[in-house]
Design an enzyme around this catalytic site. Structure first.
Site, PDB file in Angstrom:
ATOM      1  N   ALA A  43       0.711  -1.323  -0.227  1.00 25.75           N
ATOM      2  CA  ALA A  43       0.078  -0.354   0.268  1.00 25.75           C
ATOM      3  C   ALA A  43       0.675   0.945   0.269  1.00 25.75           C
ATOM      4  O   ALA A  43       1.942   0.781   0.398  1.00 25.75           O
ATOM      5  CB  ALA A  43      -0.780   0.102   1.278  1.00 25.75           C
ATOM      6  N   CYS A  44       0.354   2.464  -0.399  1.00 25.81           N
ATOM      7  CA  CYS A  44       0.870   3.766  -0.936  1.00 25.81           C
ATOM      8  C   CYS A  44       1.469   3.548   1.205  1.00 25.81           C
ATOM      9  O   CYS A  44       1.286   3.648   2.284  1.00 25.81           O
ATOM     10  CB  CYS A  44      -0.421   4.631  -0.677  1.00 25.81           C
ATOM     11  SG  CYS A  44       0.551   6.289  -0.665  1.00 25.81           S
ATOM     12  N   PRO A  45       3.220   4.714   0.570  1.00 25.49           N
ATOM     13  CA  PRO A  45       4.125   4.533  -0.421  1.00 25.49           C
ATOM     14  C   PRO A  45       4.887   3.912  -0.673  1.00 25.49           C
ATOM     15  O   PRO A  45       5.359   3.964  -1.962  1.00 25.49           O
ATOM     16  CB  PRO A  45       4.545   5.980   0.269  1.00 25.49           C
ATOM     17  CG  PRO A  45       4.569   5.794   1.633  1.00 25.49           C
ATOM     18  CD  PRO A  45       4.169   4.072   2.187  1.00 25.49           C
TER      19      PRO A  45
END
Length: 185
Positions: free
Chosen positions: A14-16
């Site tokens: 997941a981000c980042p």
């Protein structure tokens, strides 16, 4: 079907992290070579497009197979400076104090619609990162604008875009909603 020189597995991240891994892998490629990034994060498409544009790489497109997104990116020539103009940061704790003090603030949430609908700070303006360039006219260029996302990476890219468009006071909230403990709607 696009032929890639190198494949990067970013599934389950997941981000980042997908952008972090993509940035690192792109340094290994020669100009013109194509990287395929396999990811499951729905918000990564907008992140990748904005990052490619800001760094001089070419976003070639995305192929979808069920929950898997296969993104293609062509390495540009000379790397563009990612932080040509530095964006000031504010820590999440300091930002939370400002929000809780009830002083009038201009806050821009650049997460994807699904993330925003799950929970957001009351009173924020919502413009997903992929739409910031087109929709920034909805904001006042002279206002001090706090920009928030999930972790601080997308908000930094949004701030860079807005600064290039003439926004004078954009501030990146780090780390972002991932660690937010204040009020939400």
């Amino acid at each position: 079907m696009i032929q890639a020189n190198v494949v990067l597995d970013a599934k389950g991240l997941a981000c980042p992290m997908p952008i972090v891994k993509t940035k690192k892998k792109m340094k290994d490629l020669k100009a013109g070579e194509v990287l395929e990034i396999q990811a499951t994060d729905k918000g990564f498409t907008a992140d990748l497009q904005a990052w490619a544009k800001s760094t001089g790489h070419q976003y070639l497109g995305t192929e979808t197979e069920g929950d898997l997104f296969r993104h293609f990116l062509r390495r540009g020539g000379e790397p563009a400076s990612e932080s040509a103009s530095s964006i000031p940061d504010i820590s999440l704790d300091t930002f939370k104090q400002k929000v809780e003090s009830d002083e009038p603030l201009h806050i821009l949430d650049v997460r994807e619609a699904e993330e925003y609908e799950e929970a957001h700070i009351p009173g924020v303006v919502h413009i997903p990162l992929g739409e910031v360039e087109k929709r920034s006219s909805e904001l006042n260029k002279d206002d001090e604008i706090y920009i928030i996302c999930h972790s601080g990476r997308r908000s930094e890219m949004a701030a860079q875009t807005m600064k290039k468009q003439g926004f004078k006071k954009v501030i990146n909230v780090v780390p972002g909603m991932r660690d937010w403990t204040g009020k939400t709607e």
